[in-house]
Design an enzyme around this catalytic site. Structure first.
Site, PDB file in Angstrom:
ATOM      1  N   CYS A   4      20.861  24.948  -9.574  1.00 22.97           N
ATOM      2  CA  CYS A   4      21.845  24.361 -10.488  1.00 22.97           C
ATOM      3  C   CYS A   4      21.172  23.413 -11.479  1.00 22.97           C
ATOM      4  O   CYS A   4      20.546  22.423 -11.092  1.00 22.97           O
ATOM      5  CB  CYS A   4      22.921  23.628  -9.694  1.00 22.97           C
ATOM      6  SG  CYS A   4      24.063  22.727 -10.757  1.00 22.97           S
ATOM      7  N   CYS A   7      22.384  19.769 -11.178  1.00 22.34           N
ATOM      8  CA  CYS A   7      21.818  19.116  -9.979  1.00 22.34           C
ATOM      9  C   CYS A   7      20.383  18.678 -10.267  1.00 22.34           C
ATOM     10  O   CYS A   7      19.950  17.602  -9.838  1.00 22.34           O
ATOM     11  CB  CYS A   7      21.847  20.056  -8.782  1.00 22.34           C
ATOM     12  SG  CYS A   7      23.454  20.143  -7.952  1.00 22.34           S
ATOM     13  N   ASP A  30      24.737  15.854 -24.409  1.00 23.72           N
ATOM     14  CA  ASP A  30      24.699  17.319 -24.455  1.00 23.72           C
ATOM     15  C   ASP A  30      23.510  17.757 -25.329  1.00 23.72           C
ATOM     16  O   ASP A  30      23.270  17.194 -26.399  1.00 23.72           O
ATOM     17  CB  ASP A  30      26.008  17.866 -25.029  1.00 23.72           C
ATOM     18  CG  ASP A  30      26.173  19.351 -24.747  1.00 23.72           C
ATOM     19  OD1 ASP A  30      27.088  19.714 -23.995  1.00 23.72           O
ATOM     20  OD2 ASP A  30      25.375  20.151 -25.289  1.00 23.72           O
ATOM     21  N   HIS A  46      27.357  18.283  -6.095  1.00 24.18           N
ATOM     22  CA  HIS A  46      27.613  19.600  -6.691  1.00 24.18           C
ATOM     23  C   HIS A  46      29.010  20.092  -6.347  1.00 24.18           C
ATOM     24  O   HIS A  46      29.358  20.251  -5.181  1.00 24.18           O
ATOM     25  CB  HIS A  46      26.582  20.629  -6.192  1.00 24.18           C
ATOM     26  CG  HIS A  46      26.773  21.985  -6.804  1.00 24.18           C
ATOM     27  ND1 HIS A  46      26.180  22.347  -7.993  1.00 24.18           N
ATOM     28  CD2 HIS A  46      27.533  23.044  -6.420  1.00 24.18           C
ATOM     29  CE1 HIS A  46      26.541  23.568  -8.313  1.00 24.18           C
ATOM     30  NE2 HIS A  46      27.372  24.023  -7.371  1.00 24.18           N
ATOM     31  N   ASN A  86      35.846  22.669 -19.282  1.00 31.49           N
ATOM     32  CA  ASN A  86      35.957  24.122 -19.333  1.00 31.49           C
ATOM     33  C   ASN A  86      35.934  24.631 -17.892  1.00 31.49           C
ATOM     34  O   ASN A  86      35.098  24.212 -17.097  1.00 31.49           O
ATOM     35  CB  ASN A  86      34.785  24.724 -20.121  1.00 31.49           C
ATOM     36  CG  ASN A  86      34.873  24.390 -21.602  1.00 31.49           C
ATOM     37  OD1 ASN A  86      35.956  24.373 -22.169  1.00 31.49           O
ATOM     38  ND2 ASN A  86      33.733  24.114 -22.220  1.00 31.49           N
ATOM     39  N   GLY A  92      34.765  29.394 -21.310  1.00 28.67           N
ATOM     40  CA  GLY A  92      33.546  28.862 -21.910  1.00 28.67           C
ATOM     41  C   GLY A  92      32.678  28.050 -20.973  1.00 28.67           C
ATOM     42  O   GLY A  92      31.696  27.450 -21.415  1.00 28.67           O
ATOM     43  N   HIS A  99      31.686  19.181 -15.142  1.00 30.22           N
ATOM     44  CA  HIS A  99      31.278  18.177 -16.124  1.00 30.22           C
ATOM     45  C   HIS A  99      32.422  17.990 -17.102  1.00 30.22           C
ATOM     46  O   HIS A  99      33.086  18.949 -17.490  1.00 30.22           O
ATOM     47  CB  HIS A  99      30.008  18.604 -16.868  1.00 30.22           C
ATOM     48  CG  HIS A  99      30.030  19.999 -17.374  1.00 30.22           C
ATOM     49  ND1 HIS A  99      29.796  21.099 -16.563  1.00 30.22           N
ATOM     50  CD2 HIS A  99      30.293  20.499 -18.605  1.00 30.22           C
ATOM     51  CE1 HIS A  99      29.902  22.204 -17.275  1.00 30.22           C
ATOM     52  NE2 HIS A  99      30.210  21.866 -18.524  1.00 30.22           N
TER      53      HIS A  99
HETATM   54  P1  5GP Z   1      30.098  24.321 -20.521  1.00 30.20           P
HETATM   55  O1  5GP Z   1      29.853  25.437 -21.485  1.00 30.20           O
HETATM   56  O2  5GP Z   1      29.726  24.733 -19.108  1.00 30.20           O
HETATM   57  O3  5GP Z   1      31.457  23.688 -20.586  1.00 30.20           O
HETATM   58  O4  5GP Z   1      29.131  23.153 -20.965  1.00 30.20           O
HETATM   59  C1  5GP Z   1      27.775  23.143 -20.667  1.00 30.20           C
HETATM   60  C2  5GP Z   1      27.125  22.242 -21.667  1.00 30.20           C
HETATM   61  O5  5GP Z   1      25.821  21.943 -21.195  1.00 30.20           O
HETATM   62  C3  5GP Z   1      26.957  22.880 -23.045  1.00 30.20           C
HETATM   63  O6  5GP Z   1      27.658  22.106 -24.010  1.00 30.20           O
HETATM   64  C4  5GP Z   1      25.454  22.883 -23.274  1.00 30.20           C
HETATM   65  O7  5GP Z   1      25.096  22.561 -24.598  1.00 30.20           O
HETATM   66  C5  5GP Z   1      24.963  21.845 -22.281  1.00 30.20           C
HETATM   67  N1  5GP Z   1      23.622  22.118 -21.776  1.00 30.20           N
HETATM   68  C6  5GP Z   1      23.103  23.316 -21.392  1.00 30.20           C
HETATM   69  N2  5GP Z   1      21.845  23.171 -20.950  1.00 30.20           N
HETATM   70  C7  5GP Z   1      21.565  21.831 -21.046  1.00 30.20           C
HETATM   71  C8  5GP Z   1      20.412  21.059 -20.735  1.00 30.20           C
HETATM   72  O8  5GP Z   1      19.375  21.560 -20.269  1.00 30.20           O
HETATM   73  N3  5GP Z   1      20.487  19.720 -20.972  1.00 30.20           N
HETATM   74  C9  5GP Z   1      21.612  19.132 -21.487  1.00 30.20           C
HETATM   75  N4  5GP Z   1      21.568  17.815 -21.692  1.00 30.20           N
HETATM   76  N5  5GP Z   1      22.718  19.833 -21.785  1.00 30.20           N
HETATM   77  C10 5GP Z   1      22.702  21.163 -21.563  1.00 30.20           C
HETATM   78 ZN    ZN Z   2      24.916  21.307  -9.222  1.00 29.73          ZN
END
Ligand code: 5GP
Ligand code: ZN
Length: 113
Positions: A4, A7, A30, A46, A86, A92, A99
């Site tokens: 993860c 994590c 982000d 988690h 989300n 998405g 989060h």
């Molecule tokens: P989701 O699409 O699951 O709602 O949001 C995941 C978010 O995590 C996305 O907005 C994406 O830009 C962010 N994200 C993905 N990989 C990383 C990473 O390695 N570091 C950080 N800080 N954000 C990440």
């Molecule tokens: Zn996790």
């Protein structure tokens, strides 16, 4: 949860631009920001998605939401910010560790895409 991503960021195994951390939560920027402020409020524990929450998580999710409000206020965005969970790939969700997105600093439209 070895595989993860969040994590690993929580554990410090992958760097994250951390803006707040406490006993239960880690908050980091982000990597692909969609607003001048775009942070992710992540529980240390988690939990894959909102569908996996139990009544025992009610305090934790309350802390997440209140932390969002506190961060928006700290940054001067209390008059308009967006919080988003989300849930599920169809909505998405791409990282399956819950989060709360907190976005601020620009006008928001409704409905989201
Ligand atoms: P989701 O699409 O699951 O709602 O949001 C995941 C978010 O995590 C996305 O907005 C994406 O830009 C962010 N994200 C993905 N990989 C990383 C990473 O390695 N570091 C950080 N800080 N954000 C990440
Ligand atoms: Zn996790």
């Amino acid at each position: 949860m070895e595989e993860c991503l969040f994590c690993k960021i929580v554990a410090g195994e992958i760097p994250g631009a951390i803006v707040h951390q406490d006993e239960h939560l880690v908050v980091f920027k982000d990597i692909n920001p969609q607003a001048p402020m775009h942070v992710l409020i992540v529980p240390r524990r988690h939990i894959a998605s909102l569908n996996d929450l139990t009544p025992e998580d009610d305090n934790l999710t309350g802390e997440m939401v209140r932390r969002a409000a506190a961060l928006a206020k700290e940054r001067g965005f209390a008059d308009g910010y967006r919080t988003v969970f989300n849930c599920g790939a169809k909505a998405g969700q791409s990282v399956f560790h819950i989060h709360l997105h907190v976005l601020g600093g620009r006008a928001m439209t409704w409905p989201p895409g």
